[in-house]
Design a protein around this motif. Structure first.
Motif, PDB file in Angstrom:
ATOM      1  N   THR A   1       0.857  -1.172   0.000  1.00  0.00           N
ATOM      2  CA  THR A   1       0.000   0.000   0.000  1.00  0.00           C
ATOM      3  C   THR A   1       0.897   1.228   0.000  1.00  0.00           C
ATOM      4  N   ILE A   2       0.611   2.168  -0.898  1.00  0.00           N
ATOM      5  CA  ILE A   2       1.487   3.319  -1.094  1.00  0.00           C
ATOM      6  C   ILE A   2       0.679   4.613  -1.063  1.00  0.00           C
ATOM      7  N   GLU A   3       1.147   5.592  -0.294  1.00  0.00           N
ATOM      8  CA  GLU A   3       0.631   6.958  -0.413  1.00  0.00           C
ATOM      9  C   GLU A   3       1.303   7.573  -1.626  1.00  0.00           C
ATOM     10  N   ALA A   4       0.532   8.256  -2.462  1.00  0.00           N
ATOM     11  CA  ALA A   4       1.115   8.841  -3.667  1.00  0.00           C
ATOM     12  C   ALA A   4       0.537  10.224  -3.939  1.00  0.00           C
ATOM     13  N   VAL A   5       1.343  11.048  -4.585  1.00  0.00           N
ATOM     14  CA  VAL A   5       0.922  12.386  -4.985  1.00  0.00           C
ATOM     15  C   VAL A   5       0.689  12.373  -6.502  1.00  0.00           C
ATOM     16  N   PRO A   6      -0.523  12.753  -6.927  1.00  0.00           N
ATOM     17  CA  PRO A   6      -0.833  12.757  -8.362  1.00  0.00           C
ATOM     18  C   PRO A   6      -0.454  14.063  -9.056  1.00  0.00           C
ATOM     19  N   THR A   7      -0.032  13.931 -10.303  1.00  0.00           N
ATOM     20  CA  THR A   7       0.237  15.085 -11.154  1.00  0.00           C
ATOM     21  C   THR A   7      -0.303  14.759 -12.547  1.00  0.00           C
ATOM     22  N   GLN A   8      -1.060  15.682 -13.125  1.00  0.00           N
ATOM     23  CA  GLN A   8      -1.564  15.480 -14.477  1.00  0.00           C
ATOM     24  C   GLN A   8      -0.452  15.782 -15.474  1.00  0.00           C
ATOM     25  N   ILE A   9      -0.287  14.900 -16.448  1.00  0.00           N
ATOM     26  CA  ILE A   9       0.731  15.056 -17.487  1.00  0.00           C
ATOM     27  C   ILE A   9       0.092  15.744 -18.694  1.00  0.00           C
ATOM     28  N   GLU A  10       0.760  16.742 -19.200  1.00  0.00           N
ATOM     29  CA  GLU A  10       0.243  17.499 -20.337  1.00  0.00           C
ATOM     30  C   GLU A  10       0.141  16.607 -21.583  1.00  0.00           C
ATOM     31  N   ARG A  11      -1.021  16.682 -22.215  1.00  0.00           N
ATOM     32  CA  ARG A  11      -1.279  15.901 -23.434  1.00  0.00           C
ATOM     33  C   ARG A  11      -0.265  16.273 -24.511  1.00  0.00           C
ATOM     34  N   ASP A  12       0.225  15.267 -25.213  1.00  0.00           N
ATOM     35  CA  ASP A  12       1.175  15.396 -26.317  1.00  0.00           C
ATOM     36  C   ASP A  12       2.552  15.922 -25.911  1.00  0.00           C
TER      37      ASP A  12
END
Length: 172
Positions: free
Chosen positions: A93-104
């Motif tokens: 089980t992992i705590e994680a920080v999300p980041t959206q990656i820019e399309r293309d």
């Protein structure tokens, strides 16, 4: 034969954590919305450079939660049919920080190509849909369990750092 105190404290080999991840095609996700309402789901993933990447649709509740930057919890767990003891399934089980990656972007193109290699041509279709976004999930810390009395803390590199034996189980 009784195990000695030293044997119980022995760390499992680091590859065990990686083997559990490598045996999985998808990850179980836990997220919360702005009001703190929990949501559990799953997503196919790829792992690159200690980061997990998922391609997810805004049709799913977890996508908005992740896009808003709220921490997530990821779980990799041994298949029920393969476990010897249902109460002690191997799991990470992992705590994680999300980041959206820019399309293309370069990262988008590299990861989407890897997702296609791993999960097939369906990735071509869904990556072209406007409601699908790519999320990077960077581990912060977590725990790895591989049996009774065998629980460990892991760091952001998914390396075992400490045995979790601070709070012993108590009998009634």
């Amino acid at each position: 034969m009784n195990q000695t105190h030293t044997e119980k404290k022995a760390k499992p080999v680091a590859p065990k954590v990686k083997e559990l991840i490598n045996a999985s095609q998808s990850v179980i996700l836990a997220t919360t919305d702005a009001e703190g309402v929990p949501n559990s789901s799953y997503a196919p993933f790829v792992q690159m450079d200690q980061t997990f990447y998922i391609l997810v649709s805004f049709m799913a509740r977890h996508t908005k939660n992740l896009a808003d930057g709220r921490k997530a919890s990821l779980m990799f767990i041994e298949d029920e049919s393969a476990t010897k003891q249902i109460y002690a399934r191997e799991r990470l089980t992992i705590e994680a920080v999300p980041t959206q990656i820019e399309r293309d972007s370069e990262v988008w193109n590299t990861v989407v190509a890897r997702l296609k290699e791993t999960h097939g041509k369906v990735v071509d279709v869904i990556s072209g849909m406007g409601d699908f976004i790519l999320i990077a999930l960077k581990p912060v810390k977590g725990s790895y369990v591989n049996g009774f009395g065998s629980a460990y803390f892991v760091d952001q590199n998914l390396e075992i750092v400490e045995h979790r034996n601070d709070a012993n189980h108590q009998s009634k």
